[in-house]
Design a protein around this motif. Structure first.
Motif, PDB file in Angstrom:
ATOM      1  N   LEU A 179       0.719  -1.164   0.083  1.00  0.00           N
ATOM      2  CA  LEU A 179      -0.153  -0.102   0.031  1.00  0.00           C
ATOM      3  C   LEU A 179       0.782   1.248   0.065  1.00  0.00           C
ATOM      4  O   LEU A 179       0.531   2.132  -0.815  1.00  0.00           O
ATOM      5  CB  LEU A 179      -0.805  -0.100   1.228  1.00  0.00           C
ATOM      6  CG  LEU A 179      -1.952  -1.040   1.278  1.00  0.00           C
ATOM      7  CD1 LEU A 179      -2.783  -1.041   2.574  1.00  0.00           C
ATOM      8  CD2 LEU A 179      -3.086  -0.677   0.284  1.00  0.00           C
ATOM      9  N   LEU A 180       1.839   1.527   0.784  1.00  0.00           N
ATOM     10  CA  LEU A 180       2.886   2.592   0.797  1.00  0.00           C
ATOM     11  C   LEU A 180       3.292   2.776  -0.420  1.00  0.00           C
ATOM     12  O   LEU A 180       3.621   3.889  -0.990  1.00  0.00           O
ATOM     13  CB  LEU A 180       4.012   2.464   1.998  1.00  0.00           C
ATOM     14  CG  LEU A 180       3.628   2.472   3.460  1.00  0.00           C
ATOM     15  CD1 LEU A 180       4.411   2.080   4.348  1.00  0.00           C
ATOM     16  CD2 LEU A 180       3.040   3.960   3.662  1.00  0.00           C
ATOM     17  N   THR A 181       3.850   1.617  -1.144  1.00  0.00           N
ATOM     18  CA  THR A 181       4.530   1.752  -2.411  1.00  0.00           C
ATOM     19  C   THR A 181       3.576   2.521  -3.402  1.00  0.00           C
ATOM     20  O   THR A 181       3.894   3.482  -3.897  1.00  0.00           O
ATOM     21  CB  THR A 181       4.826   0.467  -3.030  1.00  0.00           C
ATOM     22  OG1 THR A 181       5.706  -0.128  -2.138  1.00  0.00           O
ATOM     23  CG2 THR A 181       5.368   0.447  -4.523  1.00  0.00           C
ATOM     24  N   GLY A 182       2.425   2.090  -3.564  1.00  0.00           N
ATOM     25  CA  GLY A 182       1.284   2.953  -4.305  1.00  0.00           C
ATOM     26  C   GLY A 182       1.047   4.305  -4.098  1.00  0.00           C
ATOM     27  O   GLY A 182       0.899   5.020  -4.776  1.00  0.00           O
ATOM     28  N   ALA A 183       1.000   4.217  -2.517  1.00  0.00           N
ATOM     29  CA  ALA A 183       0.559   5.721  -2.216  1.00  0.00           C
ATOM     30  C   ALA A 183       1.609   6.721  -2.302  1.00  0.00           C
ATOM     31  O   ALA A 183       1.253   7.833  -2.656  1.00  0.00           O
ATOM     32  CB  ALA A 183       0.284   5.577  -0.566  1.00  0.00           C
ATOM     33  N   MET A 184       2.792   6.393  -2.077  1.00  0.00           N
ATOM     34  CA  MET A 184       3.933   7.330  -2.155  1.00  0.00           C
ATOM     35  C   MET A 184       3.962   7.453  -3.743  1.00  0.00           C
ATOM     36  O   MET A 184       4.284   8.671  -4.097  1.00  0.00           O
ATOM     37  CB  MET A 184       5.168   6.479  -1.640  1.00  0.00           C
ATOM     38  CG  MET A 184       5.335   6.503  -0.227  1.00  0.00           C
ATOM     39  SD  MET A 184       5.146   8.152   0.601  1.00  0.00           S
ATOM     40  CE  MET A 184       6.477   9.125   0.102  1.00  0.00           C
ATOM     41  N   LEU A 185       3.897   6.618  -4.616  1.00  0.00           N
ATOM     42  CA  LEU A 185       3.846   6.837  -5.944  1.00  0.00           C
ATOM     43  C   LEU A 185       2.936   7.843  -6.453  1.00  0.00           C
ATOM     44  O   LEU A 185       2.922   8.747  -7.064  1.00  0.00           O
ATOM     45  CB  LEU A 185       3.960   5.639  -6.837  1.00  0.00           C
ATOM     46  CG  LEU A 185       3.768   5.734  -8.314  1.00  0.00           C
ATOM     47  CD1 LEU A 185       5.147   6.561  -8.576  1.00  0.00           C
ATOM     48  CD2 LEU A 185       3.616   4.400  -8.887  1.00  0.00           C
ATOM     49  N   GLY A 186       1.478   7.565  -5.877  1.00  0.00           N
ATOM     50  CA  GLY A 186       0.384   8.398  -6.445  1.00  0.00           C
ATOM     51  C   GLY A 186       0.577   9.726  -5.909  1.00  0.00           C
ATOM     52  O   GLY A 186       0.175  10.669  -6.413  1.00  0.00           O
ATOM     53  N   ARG A 187       1.066  10.112  -4.599  1.00  0.00           N
ATOM     54  CA  ARG A 187       1.353  11.224  -4.165  1.00  0.00           C
ATOM     55  C   ARG A 187       2.486  12.199  -4.985  1.00  0.00           C
ATOM     56  O   ARG A 187       2.437  13.295  -5.068  1.00  0.00           O
ATOM     57  CB  ARG A 187       1.746  11.204  -2.761  1.00  0.00           C
ATOM     58  CG  ARG A 187       0.629  10.828  -1.596  1.00  0.00           C
ATOM     59  CD  ARG A 187      -0.415  11.733  -1.543  1.00  0.00           C
ATOM     60  NE  ARG A 187      -0.340  13.027  -1.950  1.00  0.00           N
ATOM     61  CZ  ARG A 187      -1.028  14.225  -2.047  1.00  0.00           C
ATOM     62  NH1 ARG A 187      -2.410  13.998  -1.622  1.00  0.00           N
ATOM     63  NH2 ARG A 187      -0.813  15.403  -2.192  1.00  0.00           N
TER      64      ARG A 187
END
Length: 347
Positions: free
Chosen positions: A99-107
């Motif tokens: 989840l953190l991987t996708g969230a950081m990329l999205g942000r």
């Protein structure tokens, strides 16, 4: 076509990023033109040798694959990042590292492109995946969310307005499928392999219990069914026909249990539309049983196409688009929720 009230832009074009577990899903959804492009990369080959998902390996592979897949969908849609109006990513539930991987990329992408970002509930994505189809359901409706981690009956009044009226007390249906498949030596992931094997099974040889159908209420329990499968495997030969017969008996029990609970929920709520979503919604036997039940009750049945039953970026892009158009935004902080109940989505 837009299915919710538009309180922001007249139209939006949103990138969706799904990295909750072992699929990297990327998509672009346009509120006027619909789904423009999508792609899914599965990590099955990576995790199969371990017999299940290894969280650290999942996170690392999302890091490797996500940006090339984003480039791919932009090329498919003939767009560049500056053509987008927002970014949506899966905020939970799921594996925290993934989840953190996708969230950081999205942000990061939203900041770079100067567009808003929003975190999306993974189950809300599954719940609304049928809205990607040419003939979507209308609110309100009853939904059966059935996957490896969740088996829930949900009363859906509108975007963000969800009431869980039935839940699993232990194993989810998809989890029980995978564990029974492992007992039969079908490897990982085993749910689809078990369903295929069941097609060759004799439905009259074994009879598995239908858990909790003799009790009032809409909750589920599949741990006992898994134990019954273990005992059946241990007490019989391991030839291919016997395995197929056990697979058929197990699938019949799960399908009939889910169908009975859906029928009961329709009776209790008075709703006339049923949505099935999540990985197990791809099961042919389940679709046929629910189709027959709905036809007899004059209930409309909706489900996503097979590629959108499993985790995918299209459902995240769609939900993100609706919420961004309704004026919702996330701030610059990054929060993910490995556990996140669907009915707590707006709290």
């Amino acid at each position: 076509m837009t299915y919710f009230f538009n309180l922001g832009k007249l139209s939006m074009r949103v990138l969706g990023i799904e990295t909750s577990c072992d699929e990297t899903g990327i998509a672009i959804y346009d509120s006027e033109r619909g789904l423009l492009a999508h792609t899914i990369y599965s990590q099955i080959d990576i995790h199969a040798q371990w017999g299940g998902v290894v969280p650290e390996l999942a996170s690392r592979d999302h890091v490797r694959k996500a940006i090339p897949l984003i480039t791919d969908v932009l090329n498919q849609a003939n767009l560049i990042g500056k053509d987008l109006h927002g970014v949506a990513y899966t905020k939970g539930p799921g594996l925290v590292g993934a989840l953190l991987t996708g969230a950081m990329l999205g942000r990061t992408l939203s900041f770079t492109w100067g567009v808003p970002a929003i975190g999306v509930h993974h189950l809300e994505g599954h719940l609304l995946a049928p809205f990607l189809e040419p003939e979507p359901p209308s609110f309100p409706f009853l939904a059966l969310l059935v996957s490896g981690g969740h088996t829930e009956l949900v009363k859906v009044e509108g975007l963000g307005r969800y009431e869980i009226i039935g839940d699993t007390l232990d194993d989810a249906a998809g989890e029980a499928f995978d564990k029974t498949a492992k007992l039969l030596g079908l490897g990982y992931p085993g749910g689809a392999a078990l369903a295929k094997l069941a097609e060759r099974g004799n439905s009259d040889r074994f009879h598995f219990p239908r858990p909790m159908i003799d009790r009032p209420g809409l909750d589920f329990s599949f741990s006992g069914l898994k134990t019954f499968a273990l005992q059946t495997v241990e007490n019989n030969d391991h030839d291919e026909q016997t395995k197929a017969d056990i697979a058929r008996a197990f699938e019949d029990a799960v399908v009939e249990t889910l169908t009975i609970k859906c029928r009961r929920a329709l009776q209790e709520t008075g709703l006339t539309s049923l949505v099935i979503a999540g990985g197990v919604s791809a099961n042919k036997a389940l679709r046929h049983a629910l189709h027959d039940m709905c036809k007899k009750r004059e209930v409309s049945l909706f489900f996503p196409r097979l590629e959108f039953c499993t985790d995918n970026g299209a459902m995240i892009a769609y939900v993100g688009c609706q919420r961004l158009m309704a004026g919702e935004r996330d701030d610059l902080s990054v929060e993910v929720y490995p556990r996140w109940a669907l009915d707590k989505i707006n709290k």
